[in-house]
Scaffold this motif. Structure first.
Motif, PDB file in Angstrom:
ATOM      1  N   SER A  85       0.836  -1.209   0.000  1.00 40.40           N
ATOM      2  CA  SER A  85       0.000   0.000   0.000  1.00 40.40           C
ATOM      3  C   SER A  85       0.864   1.250   0.000  1.00 40.40           C
ATOM      4  O   SER A  85       0.613   2.199  -0.767  1.00 40.40           O
ATOM      5  CB  SER A  85      -0.903   0.030   1.233  1.00 40.40           C
ATOM      6  N   ALA A  86       1.888   1.255   0.844  1.00 42.64           N
ATOM      7  CA  ALA A  86       2.771   2.424   0.882  1.00 42.64           C
ATOM      8  C   ALA A  86       3.445   2.614  -0.477  1.00 42.64           C
ATOM      9  O   ALA A  86       3.563   3.743  -0.980  1.00 42.64           O
ATOM     10  CB  ALA A  86       3.828   2.253   1.976  1.00 42.64           C
ATOM     11  N   GLY A  87       3.860   1.496  -1.091  1.00 45.33           N
ATOM     12  CA  GLY A  87       4.491   1.562  -2.403  1.00 45.33           C
ATOM     13  C   GLY A  87       3.554   2.151  -3.450  1.00 45.33           C
ATOM     14  O   GLY A  87       3.941   3.007  -4.242  1.00 45.33           O
ATOM     15  N   ILE A  88       2.302   1.696  -3.413  1.00 44.00           N
ATOM     16  CA  ILE A  88       1.325   2.169  -4.397  1.00 44.00           C
ATOM     17  C   ILE A  88       1.030   3.653  -4.172  1.00 44.00           C
ATOM     18  O   ILE A  88       1.006   4.455  -5.106  1.00 44.00           O
ATOM     19  CB  ILE A  88       0.026   1.327  -4.310  1.00 44.00           C
ATOM     20  N   LEU A  89       0.805   4.018  -2.904  1.00 45.50           N
ATOM     21  CA  LEU A  89       0.389   5.386  -2.602  1.00 45.50           C
ATOM     22  C   LEU A  89       1.517   6.395  -2.760  1.00 45.50           C
ATOM     23  O   LEU A  89       1.306   7.506  -3.234  1.00 45.50           O
ATOM     24  CB  LEU A  89      -0.159   5.461  -1.165  1.00 45.50           C
ATOM     25  N   VAL A  90       2.736   6.000  -2.358  1.00 45.61           N
ATOM     26  CA  VAL A  90       3.809   6.988  -2.291  1.00 45.61           C
ATOM     27  C   VAL A  90       4.815   6.849  -3.430  1.00 45.61           C
ATOM     28  O   VAL A  90       5.378   7.830  -3.900  1.00 45.61           O
ATOM     29  CB  VAL A  90       4.541   6.892  -0.930  1.00 45.61           C
ATOM     30  N   TYR A  91       5.049   5.609  -3.870  1.00 46.80           N
ATOM     31  CA  TYR A  91       6.166   5.395  -4.791  1.00 46.80           C
ATOM     32  C   TYR A  91       5.758   4.851  -6.160  1.00 46.80           C
ATOM     33  O   TYR A  91       6.551   4.189  -6.825  1.00 46.80           O
ATOM     34  CB  TYR A  91       7.207   4.466  -4.144  1.00 46.80           C
ATOM     35  N   ASN A  92       4.552   5.104  -6.579  1.00 44.69           N
ATOM     36  CA  ASN A  92       4.106   4.765  -7.939  1.00 44.69           C
ATOM     37  C   ASN A  92       4.172   3.280  -8.295  1.00 44.69           C
ATOM     38  O   ASN A  92       4.308   2.935  -9.458  1.00 44.69           O
ATOM     39  CB  ASN A  92       4.956   5.498  -8.997  1.00 44.69           C
ATOM     40  N   VAL A  93       4.111   2.411  -7.304  1.00 43.08           N
ATOM     41  CA  VAL A  93       4.100   0.984  -7.639  1.00 43.08           C
ATOM     42  C   VAL A  93       2.810   0.687  -8.396  1.00 43.08           C
ATOM     43  O   VAL A  93       1.741   1.177  -8.030  1.00 43.08           O
ATOM     44  CB  VAL A  93       4.158   0.123  -6.365  1.00 43.08           C
ATOM     45  N   ASP A  94       2.938  -0.088  -9.500  1.00 45.18           N
ATOM     46  CA  ASP A  94       1.738  -0.457 -10.237  1.00 45.18           C
ATOM     47  C   ASP A  94       1.004  -1.544  -9.481  1.00 45.18           C
ATOM     48  O   ASP A  94       1.566  -2.621  -9.254  1.00 45.18           O
ATOM     49  CB  ASP A  94       2.119  -0.945 -11.641  1.00 45.18           C
ATOM     50  N   PRO A  95      -0.240  -1.309  -9.060  1.00 40.12           N
ATOM     51  CA  PRO A  95      -0.935  -2.310  -8.239  1.00 40.12           C
ATOM     52  C   PRO A  95      -1.217  -3.569  -9.042  1.00 40.12           C
ATOM     53  O   PRO A  95      -1.596  -3.485 -10.210  1.00 40.12           O
ATOM     54  CB  PRO A  95      -2.236  -1.615  -7.833  1.00 40.12           C
ATOM     55  N   PRO A  96      -1.025  -4.737  -8.433  1.00 40.30           N
ATOM     56  CA  PRO A  96      -1.373  -5.989  -9.114  1.00 40.30           C
ATOM     57  C   PRO A  96      -2.892  -6.086  -9.272  1.00 40.30           C
ATOM     58  O   PRO A  96      -3.629  -5.537  -8.453  1.00 40.30           O
ATOM     59  CB  PRO A  96      -0.839  -7.062  -8.173  1.00 40.30           C
ATOM     60  N   THR A  97      -3.346  -6.731 -10.294  1.00 40.06           N
ATOM     61  CA  THR A  97      -4.797  -6.890 -10.505  1.00 40.06           C
ATOM     62  C   THR A  97      -5.157  -8.350 -10.730  1.00 40.06           C
ATOM     63  O   THR A  97      -5.597  -9.028  -9.802  1.00 40.06           O
ATOM     64  CB  THR A  97      -5.272  -6.056 -11.715  1.00 40.06           C
ATOM     65  N   ASN A  98      -4.936  -8.816 -11.983  1.00 36.35           N
ATOM     66  CA  ASN A  98      -5.303 -10.195 -12.299  1.00 36.35           C
ATOM     67  C   ASN A  98      -4.464 -11.216 -11.530  1.00 36.35           C
ATOM     68  O   ASN A  98      -4.839 -12.375 -11.422  1.00 36.35           O
ATOM     69  CB  ASN A  98      -5.186 -10.446 -13.810  1.00 36.35           C
ATOM     70  N   THR A  99      -3.328 -10.789 -10.969  1.00 35.20           N
ATOM     71  CA  THR A  99      -2.452 -11.743 -10.266  1.00 35.20           C
ATOM     72  C   THR A  99      -2.729 -11.790  -8.765  1.00 35.20           C
ATOM     73  O   THR A  99      -2.021 -12.475  -8.027  1.00 35.20           O
ATOM     74  CB  THR A  99      -0.976 -11.365 -10.467  1.00 35.20           C
ATOM     75  N   ILE A 100      -3.735 -11.049  -8.299  1.00 33.09           N
ATOM     76  CA  ILE A 100      -3.962 -10.995  -6.844  1.00 33.09           C
ATOM     77  C   ILE A 100      -4.174 -12.382  -6.215  1.00 33.09           C
ATOM     78  O   ILE A 100      -3.535 -12.700  -5.202  1.00 33.09           O
ATOM     79  CB  ILE A 100      -5.114 -10.025  -6.500  1.00 33.09           C
ATOM     80  N   PRO A 101      -5.017 -13.252  -6.813  1.00 34.08           N
ATOM     81  CA  PRO A 101      -5.157 -14.584  -6.193  1.00 34.08           C
ATOM     82  C   PRO A 101      -3.818 -15.322  -6.119  1.00 34.08           C
ATOM     83  O   PRO A 101      -3.510 -15.922  -5.075  1.00 34.08           O
ATOM     84  CB  PRO A 101      -6.120 -15.315  -7.133  1.00 34.08           C
TER      85      PRO A 101
END
Ligand code: ADP
Ligand code: MG
Lengths: 306, 257
Positions: B125-141
């Protein structure tokens, strides 16, 4: 249901070359307080840990509440409570939580309030375990052992390190358990503790039970008479034939003899010749203390010869 | 009470005790965030143009930090806490009670797995919010499965390593010596492109490499499938079994004297 909570026959245990428990046999009746009394290193802890299923035995038959403790699991553990030397509980839980956690392991536990009351920790209920004093932690240990409402309690040196009043409290608590019909096996190296609490005592030294029975039986079995007196000056040298037979502790001298008359005759004539008063001179049957000291002395003498 | 209910109850007490130690909690949770900040200072989080498309550099180091978080919260933490509890006589106390041993072991594994998952959630979450990490989607499971298997395996191995920890004083040395070299050769901190091939092959014996690789795949923004890395999961599963078997067979409830 048999009359015995514990039956031990021919139990032995060695560590490497050292035989720590050597062919011991005894029974513990249901509802009694039984004491294993002996000096440090006698093998008391090893014996109770075998009875609890914590250690394997080498030889002998052991039956605890009808179970062989080494194979018995849940049902056996549900009926026993254990206070060991040097065990602890999670330091980050509160006193009440700790007892509650252990209560949950048993089918028919004691009410929480009662446990805390019995061990005198009611006002510490919301304290963290790590904030307790040493004595309080020890009492919590007993509380945890009681939590499951056990038929049979093992207490390994329950009062070692207690101050006199804490020890009195512990004694009262153990007497209460007996009144409640519980069986208690305790180990101790304090003979007054064994004498005060136990219905039967096994005197243990160097892995062997040297005497077993009630205090009266143990004493009656000892032959001989005790001669005791105090020296005015602890440095006074006794004649050789006395000092061989005597146990000297500071200025207190006790002697054991099967022939009290000649010994007394020689002693009093030595005292007259040397201006000794023989304060507190007594001639009597041995007390438990005398028997115990005899045993400790003879086992250390064996050590000296080795 | 049934073994399952006893286990669930035990997890609650484990959890209570865990949160009671503010310093331990603080450093457990701050540790991966510190790494996140350091990596960002070193490598930045700029957009990155690749043949497959555009992403951010941070997307590539967050899986490594996630792997590190899980290893420290599961393996290191379990091994240290067990060594400590064992020296304190807490384990012997439990062993003498009717609580099934398996309930106690599973409760600690489940609890540290939960803490590991929470840590990863915070880092990501910190990576996504602060450091532009691309959130995983189809790979979440696939990511969740990887994290669960990985945390469970490292927790079980944390139990297993205590077999060679004689007492709590020796615990930090044994635990660090057993895990830090593996972390270094498993593509977690240091890219292994230039490493000799025997070292890469050697690293693949251990579970950290596979855990890190499976997480990398799970965070790959260009993955179009589900991202399940069965070969990596299999190796982690084998190590989970090894951890359980060693624990069941050799675990000691008392410190060695
Ligand atoms: N696990 C062990 N390994 C080796 N020796 C032991 C072990 N446990 C106890 N002993 C030895 O056995 C003897 C009896 O010990 P113990 O049963 O603890 O006596 P007590 O409780 O009467 O003081 C001691 O000499 C002790 O050093
Ligand atoms: Mg002892």
């Amino acid at each position: 249901m048999t009359d015995f909570a514990i039956r031990v026959k021919g139990l032995s245990k060695s560590y490497g070359q050292q035989t720590v428990v050597n062919d011991i046999t005894f029974d513990v009746r249901r509802g009694e307080v039984f004491a294993l009394l002996g000096p440090n290193g006698a093998g008391k802890t090893t014996t109770v840990e075998i009875l609890e299923g914590h250690r394997k035995r080498d030889k002998g038959n052991v039956e605890v509440l009808g179970y062989d403790p080494i194979n018995a699991e849940k049902q056996f553990r549900e009926q026993i409570g254990i206070v060991l030397q040097g065990t602890g509980v999670e330091p980050q839980l509160k006193v009440g939580e700790t007892v509650e956690m252990f209560r949950g392991y048993y089918p028919d536990p004691f009410p929480l309030e009662e446990v805390l009351d019995v061990v005198g920790l009611t006002s510490e209920r919301n304290k963290l375990v790590r904030q307790l004093s040493g004595g309080q932690q020890r009492r919590l240990d007993v509380g945890v052992a009681l939590a499951g409402n056990p038929q049979l309690l093992f207490l390994d040196e329950p009062t070692t390190g207690f101050d006199p009043s804490a020890r009195r409290d512990a004694w009262d608590m153990i007497s209460n358990l007996r009144l409640m019909g519980r069986t208690v096996v305790l180990t101790t190296h304090y003979m007054d503790e064994a004498e005060h609490l136990a219905d039967h005592i096994a005197l243990m030294s160097k892995g062997s039970i040297l005497s077993y029975g009630t205090v009266a039986e143990i004493i009656a079995r000892q032959s001989g008479t005790v001669l005791g007196f105090k020296l005015e000056d602890a440095k006074t040298v006794l004649p050789k034939n006395f000092s061989d037979a005597a146990t000297i502790k500071g200025n207190k001298v006790t002697m054991r003899t099967n022939a009290p008359i000649p010994l007394l005759y020689n002693l009093t004539s030595w005292a007259l010749d040397n201006d000794q008063n023989l304060d507190d001179l007594r001639v009597e049957k041995p007390t438990l203390e005398d028997v115990y000291l005899d045993i400790v002395r003879s086992s250390t003498e064996k050590d000296a010869k080795l | 009470m049934s073994t399952v209910r006893l286990t669930i109850r035990q997890i609650k007490y484990e959890n209570k005790a865990f949160w009671r130690n503010p310093a331990a909690v603080f450093f457990t949770f701050i540790f991966p965030l510190v790494f996140l900040v350091i990596f960002n200072v070193l490598f930045g989080s700029d957009p990155l143009e690749l043949p497959e498309g555009v992403t951010h550099l941070s997307t590539f180091y967050v899986p490594g930090i996630a792997a590190l978080s899980v290893v420290s919260a599961s393996y290191t933490n379990v091994a240290m806490r067990i060594s400590f509890s064992r020296d304190q006589g807490v384990l012997k106390r439990i062993k003498g009670s009717p609580l099934p041993s398996v309930s106690f072991v599973i409760a600690r594994i489940v609890h540290s797995t939960g803490i590991s998952m929470l840590l990863v959630l915070i880092v990501v979450s910190a990576g996504i919010l602060v450091y532009n990490v691309d959130p995983p989607t189809n790979t979440i499971p696939a990511l969740i499965v990887t994290l669960l298997v990985g945390s469970a395996a490292f927790s079980a191995l944390g139990f297993a390593i205590t077999v060679i920890v004689p007492n709590v004083d020796a615990a930090p040395a044994v635990v660090n010596a057993s895990i830090l070299p593996v972390l270094f050769i498993s593509d977690v901190f240091i890219p292994m492109q230039s490493a000799p091939s025997w070292l890469t092959i050697f690293a693949q014996i251990f579970p950290v490499y596979h855990f890190s690789a499976a997480l990398q795949a799970g965070f790959n923004p260009f993955e179009t499938g589900l991202g399940f890395e069965l070969d990596h999961l299999l190796v982690m599963g084998i190590w989970l079994l090894v951890g359980i078997i060693v624990t069941v067979r050799f675990f000691s409830w008392e410190p060695r004297r």
